[in-house]
Design a protein around this motif. Structure first.
Motif, mmCIF file in Angstrom:
data_model
loop_
_atom_site.group_PDB
_atom_site.id
_atom_site.type_symbol
_atom_site.label_atom_id
_atom_site.label_comp_id
_atom_site.label_asym_id
_atom_site.label_seq_id
_atom_site.Cartn_x
_atom_site.Cartn_y
_atom_site.Cartn_z
ATOM 1 N N UNK A 24 9.094 -4.744 8.844
ATOM 2 C CA UNK A 24 9.212 -4.177 10.189
ATOM 3 C C UNK A 24 10.608 -3.612 10.428
ATOM 4 N N UNK A 25 11.629 -4.315 9.957
ATOM 5 C CA UNK A 25 13.001 -3.838 10.139
ATOM 6 C C UNK A 25 13.231 -2.535 9.384
ATOM 7 N N UNK A 26 12.658 -2.421 8.197
ATOM 8 C CA UNK A 26 12.785 -1.184 7.418
ATOM 9 C C UNK A 26 12.098 -0.039 8.151
ATOM 10 N N UNK A 27 10.935 -0.307 8.734
ATOM 11 C CA UNK A 27 10.211 0.712 9.493
ATOM 12 C C UNK A 27 11.024 1.167 10.702
ATOM 13 N N UNK A 28 11.636 0.223 11.397
ATOM 14 C CA UNK A 28 12.470 0.552 12.554
ATOM 15 C C UNK A 28 13.663 1.399 12.129
#
Length: 221
Positions: free
Chosen positions: A180-184
């Motif tokens: 999720x952090x990579x997507x953000x």
């Protein structure tokens, strides 16, 4: 390679990880803690130690736990947020650096910060204070759950620290928080690129769903 050792974690900021934790409705940012020994970034699994006020009937010590810490670990010391006495000083900093430990995070304060700075050892705490914890506090438990303020830390949880502070990721959620952090992060980079290509910030944010990137989703916990 295990999930927590994924090299993408090293590229992420605590802000990006914090947004991912928000998305899943997880606590994690440790309020009030900052690096007091320079500009460091740390990442590692938690080695936990909990302190308590000294017992006059069965006085213990501040502990020699450092002998048992592995290179991949960050020492997490819970001194109940006390700022009137320390649980970490120069001897520990020099030994930790020699052992190549990842760093120390303290729900409380440290002392001899200049020694840690001189040897390049990362300490995140609520500040510094010179008074010893000897005969004031003692090790109550090693290897149990501890607190960094309102954030619970279990042994083996992943910690990441940088100039903005410290975040804690439950070990069982490391992979999904990472993804999720990579997507953000990618969405934010796309917004910057869109504005460089002539888009307004408003339009770029709307197109990429910026305002909902970290919003907790139904059923997430």
């Amino acid at each position: 390679m295990t999930n927590w050792q994924d090299p993408r974690y090293k590229e992420l900021s605590t802000a990006e990880i914090s947004d991912a934790l928000d998305f899943f409705g997880l606590p994690g940012p440790a309020h009030g803690l900052g690096c007091v020994t320079g500009d460091h970034k740390i990442m590692g699994r938690a080695f936990t130690v909990r302190f308590a006020p000294v017992d006059p009937l069965n006085a213990g010590t501040v502990g020699d736990f450092i002998d048992d810490v592995e290179e991949t670990e960050i020492i997490v010391l819970d001194n109940e947020g006390r700022t009137d006495c320390t649980v970490w000083g120069g001897i520990l900093s020099q030994i930790a650096k020699r052992k190549n430990l990842r760093g120390t995070v303290i729900h409380g304060v440290c002392r001899d910060s200049h020694e840690a700075m001189d040897c390049g050892y990362p300490i995140f705490s609520r500040g510094t204070f010179m008074r010893t914890g000897k005969d004031r506090v003692q090790v109550e438990e090693v290897g149990g759950a501890v607190s960094l303020g309102d954030v619970r830390v279990n042994p083996g949880d992943l910690l990441v620290g940088d100039r903005d502070g410290v975040v804690v990721i439950p070990f069982s959620r490391v992979l999904e928080v990472l993804e999720r952090a990579v997507k953000t992060r990618q969405a934010e980079q796309d917004i910057i690129q869109a504005t460089e290509s002539g888009s307004s910030l408003r339009a770029a944010r709307e197109a990429l769903g910026y305002h909902t990137l970290q919003r907790k989703q139904a059923g997430q916990a």
